[in-house]
Design an enzyme around this catalytic site. Structure first.
Site, mmCIF file in Angstrom:
data_model
loop_
_atom_site.group_PDB
_atom_site.id
_atom_site.type_symbol
_atom_site.label_atom_id
_atom_site.label_comp_id
_atom_site.label_asym_id
_atom_site.label_seq_id
_atom_site.Cartn_x
_atom_site.Cartn_y
_atom_site.Cartn_z
ATOM 1 N N PHE A 49 16.629 -3.807 -0.433
ATOM 2 C CA PHE A 49 16.175 -5.106 -0.949
ATOM 3 C C PHE A 49 15.397 -4.937 -2.267
ATOM 4 O O PHE A 49 15.837 -5.408 -3.325
ATOM 5 C CB PHE A 49 15.324 -5.771 0.144
ATOM 6 N N TYR A 108 3.609 3.352 10.724
ATOM 7 C CA TYR A 108 4.166 3.131 9.369
ATOM 8 C C TYR A 108 3.052 3.225 8.333
ATOM 9 O O TYR A 108 3.174 3.922 7.325
ATOM 10 C CB TYR A 108 4.849 1.756 9.338
HETATM 11 N N1 LIG Z 1 9.496 -5.270 1.733
HETATM 12 C C1 LIG Z 1 8.172 -5.225 1.708
HETATM 13 O O1 LIG Z 1 7.494 -6.244 1.883
HETATM 14 C C2 LIG Z 1 7.454 -3.924 1.450
HETATM 15 C C3 LIG Z 1 6.036 -3.933 1.441
HETATM 16 C C4 LIG Z 1 5.375 -2.738 1.197
HETATM 17 C C5 LIG Z 1 6.090 -1.581 0.950
HETATM 18 N N2 LIG Z 1 7.454 -1.600 0.980
HETATM 19 C C6 LIG Z 1 8.171 -0.350 0.716
HETATM 20 O O2 LIG Z 1 9.110 -0.576 -0.325
HETATM 21 C C7 LIG Z 1 10.250 0.263 -0.132
HETATM 22 C C8 LIG Z 1 11.518 -0.554 -0.128
HETATM 23 O O3 LIG Z 1 11.451 -1.484 0.950
HETATM 24 P P1 LIG Z 1 12.584 -2.580 1.215
HETATM 25 O O4 LIG Z 1 11.912 -3.769 1.771
HETATM 26 O O5 LIG Z 1 13.452 -2.730 0.022
HETATM 27 O O6 LIG Z 1 13.364 -1.897 2.416
HETATM 28 P P2 LIG Z 1 14.936 -1.619 2.596
HETATM 29 O O7 LIG Z 1 15.104 -1.162 4.003
HETATM 30 O O8 LIG Z 1 15.727 -2.787 2.130
HETATM 31 O O9 LIG Z 1 15.166 -0.410 1.594
HETATM 32 C C9 LIG Z 1 14.996 0.929 1.957
HETATM 33 C C10 LIG Z 1 16.187 1.686 1.413
HETATM 34 O O10 LIG Z 1 16.018 3.074 1.727
HETATM 35 C C11 LIG Z 1 17.259 3.573 2.196
HETATM 36 N N3 LIG Z 1 16.955 4.725 3.062
HETATM 37 C C12 LIG Z 1 16.308 4.728 4.247
HETATM 38 N N4 LIG Z 1 16.248 5.983 4.738
HETATM 39 C C13 LIG Z 1 16.847 6.786 3.821
HETATM 40 C C14 LIG Z 1 17.095 8.177 3.747
HETATM 41 N N5 LIG Z 1 16.706 9.010 4.734
HETATM 42 N N6 LIG Z 1 17.742 8.660 2.672
HETATM 43 C C15 LIG Z 1 18.152 7.837 1.669
HETATM 44 N N7 LIG Z 1 17.945 6.502 1.677
HETATM 45 C C16 LIG Z 1 17.307 5.990 2.753
HETATM 46 C C17 LIG Z 1 17.897 2.423 2.956
HETATM 47 O O11 LIG Z 1 19.287 2.561 3.124
HETATM 48 C C18 LIG Z 1 17.516 1.255 2.047
HETATM 49 O O12 LIG Z 1 18.482 1.066 1.029
HETATM 50 C C19 LIG Z 1 9.991 1.022 1.168
HETATM 51 O O13 LIG Z 1 9.408 2.264 0.852
HETATM 52 C C20 LIG Z 1 8.985 0.152 1.890
HETATM 53 O O14 LIG Z 1 8.213 0.901 2.805
HETATM 54 C C21 LIG Z 1 8.146 -2.741 1.236
#
Ligand SMILES: NC(=O)c1ccc[n+]([C@@H]2O[C@H](COP(=O)([O-])OP(=O)(O)OC[C@H]3O[C@@H](n4cnc5c(N)ncnc54)[C@H](O)[C@@H]3O)[C@@H](O)[C@H]2O)c1
Length: 311
Positions: free
Chosen positions: A11, A146
């Site tokens: 995302f 987490y």
């Molecule tokens: N969405 C939020 O509100 C939010 C808030 C704080 C932090 N974050 C952090 O931002 C980052 C992105 O979050 P997001 O919401 O886009 O989540 P998401 O799940 O959409 O994106 C995570 C991506 O990482 C990939 N991934 C997971 N494990 C993997 C691995 N072992 N090797 C390679 N790729 C891998 C997934 O396929 C996915 O494309 C994350 O680190 C999340 O912890 C998100």
């Protein structure tokens, strides 16, 4: 500049990729597609390199060596509090072993900087009311697995800087929302409720709905990641400073959609903090960043985009 975006098919990653291309960077998405989707980045495919790879693997190191990036934006993660509580092993494997693999690669290749997605909603834990909005000088005190891996990641980044001189910026994100967020996961209340309103299904609120979060639009977050390649050091919170309760989110989507969806309260989730608002003073000072989308506007844009996408 050559930039690796781990988790670039996710995302937030997909929006970061768009922003990097606008700024004329050479983009390498590395993703194992465990939750990411190729369709999230389909519009960018002619202009980027996409490699399917697990960040915890030896293969990652070989691929990164071939690319030899100037910068790494590290977003790949197990990104759900609920999943981390059910499967702490998976959480540690992806979020900590994956991080150390990437840090070792950055060290080996003398990368200029790593920009990391930390979590402002979980690394500080439950803070006393007078500490809201949260500033970066507060101690890190996670209360979910987490949050613990994200908090530990920040310490790893600090020590890699101290021992090996690897520059970093850990962006502590509020609750990011916007088009392309997975509505079927265990987190992302805006995406989940938007989907329920579109499909006229029941919205479930964990607890009484008074839990608050600091909601930030995905395009604002993507802009900050690209800014942080060249500016900003240490932890920087990315929030609006405004608290919005889950009940308010429900009401705002109701207004934006012009529809109704049944509402049910269920048991509260373990490990969830009660209130979050993040100060963006340091982001303003060091990055020159502040949010450009307010929640009303962002909710409207999200609803329109997702209705059109037919989720
Ligand atoms: N969405 C939020 O509100 C939010 C808030 C704080 C932090 N974050 C952090 O931002 C980052 C992105 O979050 P997001 O919401 O886009 O989540 P998401 O799940 O959409 O994106 C995570 C991506 O990482 C990939 N991934 C997971 N494990 C993997 C691995 N072992 N090797 C390679 N790729 C891998 C997934 O396929 C996915 O494309 C994350 O680190 C999340 O912890 C998100």
């Amino acid at each position: 500049m050559k930039v690796i975006v781990t988790g670039g098919a996710g995302f937030i990653g997909s929006h970061v990729v768009g922003e990097l291309l606008e700024k004329k960077h050479e983009v390498y998405v590395i993703d194992d597609f465990s939750s990411g989707k190729l369709e999230n980045i389909s519009e960018y495919l002619p202009f980027i390199n996409v490699i399917c790879c697990d960040i915890t693997s030896c293969e990652y190191r070989k691929i990164a060596k071939r690319i030899c990036p100037d910068y790494v934006i590290h977003l790949a993660a197990q990104a759900s509090v609920a999943v981390s509580q059910k499967d702490p092993f998976l959480d540690v494997k992806t979020n900590l072993l994956g991080l150390v693999n990437i840090l070792e690669s950055c060290r080996e290749l003398s990368c200029k900087k790593i920009v990391f997605a930390a979590s402002g909603g979980t690394i500080y834990g439950d803070v006393p009311e007078d500490n809201l909005p949260i500033t970066e000088d507060l101690p890190l005190k996670a209360c979910s697995f987490y949050g613990l891996t994200k908090m530990t990641s920040v310490h790893y980044l600090e020590l890699y800087k101290k021992h090996f001189g690897l520059d970093y910026c850990a962006l502590a994100l509020g609750n990011v929302y916007g088009p392309k967020q997975d509505p079927y996961g265990e987190s992302g209340v805006v995406a989940i409720f938007t989907n329920k309103f579109i499909n006229n299904e029941e919205c479930r609120i964990n607890g009484d709905g008074s839990v608050t979060r600091d909601y930030v639009y995905c395009k604002d977050i993507a802009r900050a990641f690209v800014m942080a390649l060249e500016k900003g050091h240490g932890i920087i919170n990315l929030g609006t400073g405004v608290e919005t309760s889950v009940t308010q989110v429900y009401e705002m989507i109701k207004i934006a959609s012009g529809r109704t969806a049944p509402l049910r309260h269920v048991a509260p989730l373990p490990g969830e903090v009660k209130r979050v608002a993040l100060s963006n003073s340091k982001a303003k000072l060091e990055l020159g960043w502040e949010p450009q989308f307010d929640f009303n506007n962002g909710i409207k844009l999200t609803y329109e985009a997702e209705e059109k996408r037919g989720i």
